[in-house]
Each structure stands twice: as structure tokens, then as C-alpha cells.
Write a protein that holds these residues in place. Sequence first.
Motif, PDB file in Angstrom:
ATOM      1  N   SER A 159       5.162 -15.288  -1.787  1.00 10.97           N
ATOM      2  CA  SER A 159       5.346 -13.971  -1.177  1.00 10.97           C
ATOM      3  C   SER A 159       4.131 -13.089  -1.430  1.00 10.97           C
ATOM      4  O   SER A 159       3.681 -12.341  -0.550  1.00 10.97           O
ATOM      5  N   LYS A 160       3.568 -13.191  -2.635  1.00 15.86           N
ATOM      6  CA  LYS A 160       2.368 -12.421  -2.937  1.00 15.86           C
ATOM      7  C   LYS A 160       1.163 -12.968  -2.179  1.00 15.86           C
ATOM      8  O   LYS A 160       0.276 -12.203  -1.760  1.00 15.86           O
ATOM      9  N   ALA A 161       1.098 -14.278  -1.997  1.00 16.85           N
ATOM     10  CA  ALA A 161       0.003 -14.862  -1.211  1.00 16.85           C
ATOM     11  C   ALA A 161       0.028 -14.311   0.216  1.00 16.85           C
ATOM     12  O   ALA A 161      -1.019 -13.962   0.786  1.00 16.85           O
ATOM     13  N   ASP A 162       1.236 -14.203   0.797  1.00 19.44           N
ATOM     14  CA  ASP A 162       1.354 -13.618   2.136  1.00 19.44           C
ATOM     15  C   ASP A 162       0.881 -12.165   2.134  1.00 19.44           C
ATOM     16  O   ASP A 162       0.197 -11.722   3.066  1.00 19.44           O
ATOM     17  N   ALA A 163       1.253 -11.420   1.089  1.00 18.70           N
ATOM     18  CA  ALA A 163       0.853 -10.010   1.016  1.00 18.70           C
ATOM     19  C   ALA A 163      -0.662  -9.876   0.893  1.00 18.70           C
ATOM     20  O   ALA A 163      -1.274  -9.033   1.568  1.00 18.70           O
ATOM     21  N   TYR A 164      -1.266 -10.696   0.032  1.00 15.85           N
ATOM     22  CA  TYR A 164      -2.725 -10.666  -0.096  1.00 15.85           C
ATOM     23  C   TYR A 164      -3.390 -11.028   1.231  1.00 15.85           C
ATOM     24  O   TYR A 164      -4.333 -10.359   1.669  1.00 15.85           O
ATOM     25  N   GLU A 165      -2.907 -12.079   1.861  1.00 15.16           N
ATOM     26  CA  GLU A 165      -3.528 -12.536   3.101  1.00 15.16           C
ATOM     27  C   GLU A 165      -3.448 -11.454   4.184  1.00 15.16           C
ATOM     28  O   GLU A 165      -4.444 -11.170   4.875  1.00 15.16           O
ATOM     29  N   GLY A 166      -2.271 -10.847   4.338  1.00 13.28           N
ATOM     30  CA  GLY A 166      -2.125  -9.802   5.334  1.00 13.28           C
ATOM     31  C   GLY A 166      -3.018  -8.609   5.042  1.00 13.28           C
ATOM     32  O   GLY A 166      -3.683  -8.067   5.945  1.00 13.28           O
ATOM     33  N   SER A 167      -3.068  -8.186   3.784  1.00 17.80           N
ATOM     34  CA  SER A 167      -3.906  -7.046   3.410  1.00 17.80           C
ATOM     35  C   SER A 167      -5.383  -7.352   3.624  1.00 17.80           C
ATOM     36  O   SER A 167      -6.163  -6.487   4.069  1.00 17.80           O
ATOM     37  N   ASP A 168      -5.778  -8.595   3.306  1.00 22.50           N
ATOM     38  CA  ASP A 168      -7.177  -8.989   3.512  1.00 22.50           C
ATOM     39  C   ASP A 168      -7.554  -8.942   4.991  1.00 22.50           C
ATOM     40  O   ASP A 168      -8.644  -8.493   5.361  1.00 22.50           O
ATOM     41  N   LEU A 169      -6.653  -9.396   5.838  1.00 22.70           N
ATOM     42  CA  LEU A 169      -6.924  -9.369   7.280  1.00 22.70           C
ATOM     43  C   LEU A 169      -7.041  -7.933   7.802  1.00 22.70           C
ATOM     44  O   LEU A 169      -7.842  -7.647   8.700  1.00 22.70           O
ATOM     45  N   VAL A 170      -6.255  -7.023   7.228  1.00 25.22           N
ATOM     46  CA  VAL A 170      -6.385  -5.616   7.610  1.00 25.22           C
ATOM     47  C   VAL A 170      -7.777  -5.112   7.249  1.00 25.22           C
ATOM     48  O   VAL A 170      -8.431  -4.422   8.047  1.00 25.22           O
ATOM     49  N   ARG A 171      -8.239  -5.453   6.044  1.00 25.35           N
ATOM     50  CA  ARG A 171      -9.583  -5.021   5.639  1.00 25.35           C
ATOM     51  C   ARG A 171     -10.664  -5.577   6.571  1.00 25.35           C
ATOM     52  O   ARG A 171     -11.701  -4.945   6.763  1.00 25.35           O
ATOM     53  N   LEU A 172     -10.408  -6.737   7.108  1.00 22.65           N
ATOM     54  CA  LEU A 172     -11.374  -7.352   8.022  1.00 22.65           C
ATOM     55  C   LEU A 172     -11.216  -6.859   9.454  1.00 22.65           C
ATOM     56  O   LEU A 172     -11.928  -7.317  10.353  1.00 22.65           O
ATOM     57  N   GLY A 173     -10.274  -5.942   9.682  1.00 21.98           N
ATOM     58  CA  GLY A 173     -10.071  -5.405  11.020  1.00 21.98           C
ATOM     59  C   GLY A 173      -9.251  -6.294  11.923  1.00 21.98           C
ATOM     60  O   GLY A 173      -9.167  -6.055  13.134  1.00 21.98           O
ATOM     61  N   ARG A 174      -8.581  -7.306  11.369  1.00 20.17           N
ATOM     62  CA  ARG A 174      -7.775  -8.248  12.164  1.00 20.17           C
ATOM     63  C   ARG A 174      -6.310  -7.788  12.113  1.00 20.17           C
ATOM     64  O   ARG A 174      -5.448  -8.468  11.529  1.00 20.17           O
TER      65      ARG A 174
END
Length: 470
Positions: free
Chosen positions: A353-368
Motif C-alpha cells: 500500500s505504501k509502495a502504491d502511495a510512493y509511486e503515485g506521489s512520484d508520478l505527480v512530481r513528474l507531472g504525470r
Amino acid sequence: MRRRAAIRLLLVVARSQTSGCPVAGIDRLIGERIAKGRRRKGWLQRDLGDAIGRSESWISQLERGLITLDSLHLAEKLGATLGLTIDHILAFDVRYREATVVAQSVRSQAPSPTSPRTPSSDTESSESVLRRTFALGSLAGLTSAIAGLSPDARAQVSRPSGGRVDEATVLELRSIGASYRRSYKSFPASTLVPVARAQLDLATSLRPKDQPTGIRNSLLAHMAEMAALAAILLSLDLGDQEQADAYMDLGYQLAREIDSPELSALILGGRAFRMSYGGDPDGGLDYALAAVDAAERGASTRMRAWTNAVASEMYSSTGDEPGFRRSMEQARTLLSGAMDDERWHGIAWFDLSKADAYEGSDLVRLGRHADALPSLNRALERLSPEMARHRCTAYISRAEAHAGAGNVEAACADGHAALELVSEIQHRETLRRVGELHRRLRSNGTSATRSLGEHVIDTRSLLKATAQAA
């Protein structure tokens, strides 16, 4: 002064958490309990005032809930005079659900000084341990840390300085420390930082360097864990970077002294967040990669997975998508294997669940933004309600993703959800992000954005009051 500040802090935190009982309601409830205790003794208000050195008018105002009982000394006096417990007078059973039951359970289950004792169970609720400290302790510093121990452990650590500490007492300290770390999931920062400091004071008072090697190292590890907890809360939640840096330096020094890859990786990961959120993403990446290297030297699989996730966030903060994907893939690969350590339930806790949260947040930072939404949806579906801090950051990340994708109403809804959790856990970094989100959206001029702006102001006021009480 420290005792007075501690109880005021507890009152503000408790009020912010009390369900269905506003501030005035707490004061009225305390007043009603005092009035009932007085009447049971057949006393007039003047009689009670004479007994505790206060005027009849003051007692009248207290019983009507017009003034706040913010003095531990007076609460103790009232309790002794009326035959009431402190936790009953201060309404811990309302402020913290089941606090009175926990306190009674601890008293009834505590072993006698002559009976065998085992350290606190690892399965004991983290909330139970915190409430035990508050319900049985003096709510301030070293005294509260000692009050949280079993009777024979209290007897040992309360003796004059010097001499050897037994292993069972150290194990109990470590178990309590583990409960505090797990409490990171959902307890307010202003509640946890004082108890982490108190645990540091208590461990220091036991003179670790005078103990045999095994006990010495265990005490130093406990100190490093409490320093790391205080540092991360001070940095990300309370915004006190100067104190956070001091605790991180202390924790890292202790981790190196006992040669602990686990603790070194934890503190370096905390440093990465501190640098990145402080405006130095390149410095954050350097610390994150150092955390990965430290974990590779012998930390648990879960810690190795978490440090790779931290690195993925730092890569995304620098705009390096390939680096983000490599680190996230490594984190997920490590999670797919057997886990060999469950110690970090809370701070540095990492699962799918935390991996999903990190991945989603990282994609936001990348503008995706559109790509981020499925990951953040999965994270919020999987994260349990008790993971308040993790849900808080996932909500603001999803709000940012919705905003980037043009979904203003959904962004505001998630912003509100994040702020509700900020009010509980005092995560100022999330508050900053919601405020930034509102400033980006306010040009829309919708009722949803206006409501979010009002909620931001209300939350800032609440956190300011909490900080002043501390």
C-alpha cells in the motif's frame, strides 16, 4: 513551568481528538465530575475552596465549566481531597477512548515486586502504552517515562545513578519504544515528541557507557530510535528544523557507535526528506542513496525496500524518471520476498500500500497526473484507517493529481480529507501542500475552492493554538 506547559499541551491535543465533545463540553464535564465528588462528601463550594486554597467563586466557575483546569497541581489536590483519580477528573475516558480502562488494566495486571515479570508484549496496543504513560505519569519528562514502566522496572530505574541495569528492564524499555514508533501512524506529533524526549532522558540517566556491552548497545539503540522518531516529527510535522537536525545528528552518531545498518539507514532516509522538503532535492537524493547503501550493509528487507522507495521519491523530485522507475522496481522486488523484520510498524513502515502511495506521489512530481491516479486510488483503498499519516500524504498527492488532471471538485474533496487528518496528526508539510493547492485553484472561483481556503485557515489556527500550548 514545564509541568504546566505539558498539561496544557495535552488538553489542546485531547480536544482536537475528542469526538462529539467540543472544548466547552470538556470543561463542563470536568466541572460536573468535581461538583459530583464535592456533593458526595456533603460539602459546599466554600468547603472545597477552603480545602484546596481557592475561593468559593473560583470553585463555582470551575464546576460550571467557565474556566479550564489547566494545573496538574490543582488536579492532584482535587483528586486527593475528593477521592477521585486524576484520569477521571481530567476526563481521559472521553479525551482518549478507553483510557480509564487501560489505566485500570495496567494497575490490575502489574506484577508484584516479588512475582516473575516478562517485558511488555510486542502485541500491546501502541495507544495503550501512550495512554498508560499519560494516565499514570505526571505528564512531564522523566517522571512520565518512568511511570509507564511496570513496578519492579520503575524501582530499578528510579534508584540513585550508578550500578547495573538488568536485561528485563532494558527489554521493557525497548518494547515501550517500539509502541511509540508504531504510534507514529496516528498520534499527534506534539504528543509523541515529548515522550520520545522523555525516553531519551530516561535511557541517558541509566548511564549506558557504564553497562555491560549488550545492555549498553541496547540502551544506545533505544536512544537512537527515540532520536530518529523525534527528529522526523520535528522536521515534517512541527517544522522545527533546528531541533530536528540536532536529533538526527545524535541518532546517527549513536547508530554508528553500535554499528547498526538498520538505524543508520532510517536516519539517513529521514535526512533525505529534510533536505528535499527544505529546498535541496539534489541533497535529498544524495542522502537517499546513502540510506540505500547503509541498508545494503545488513538492514532488514523491509528497510531496504523503504530506502529504495525514498530514493524513488528523491529521483522524481529531481525530474529523473528512469531513476524513479529503477528504485521503485527494486522496492517492489524486495517486498515480493519474505519479510524478516516487523519492527518498523509506523515510522519507516513499508508495504504494497505504501509502495502504491510512493509511486503515485512520484508520478505527480513528474507531472504525470493522470498516470498517478490509479496508484493513489489503490493506496487509499489499501491503507488501513489507523495509518493516519500515510493516508494524509496520499490524500494530498491525489488532490494534486486531480488538480493536474483538471478535476477541481475532486481535488478540493481530497484536500478537505487531507486537512481533517492534519488536524489530528499535525502534519505541517501536508498543510503547506494543501495551501499551495488552494492558491493554484482559487482562480476558478468556485464554492469548492472557497470552502477549501476556509478549511486551510481553520487548520492553521488549530495548529497554531497547539504550538502555543506546547
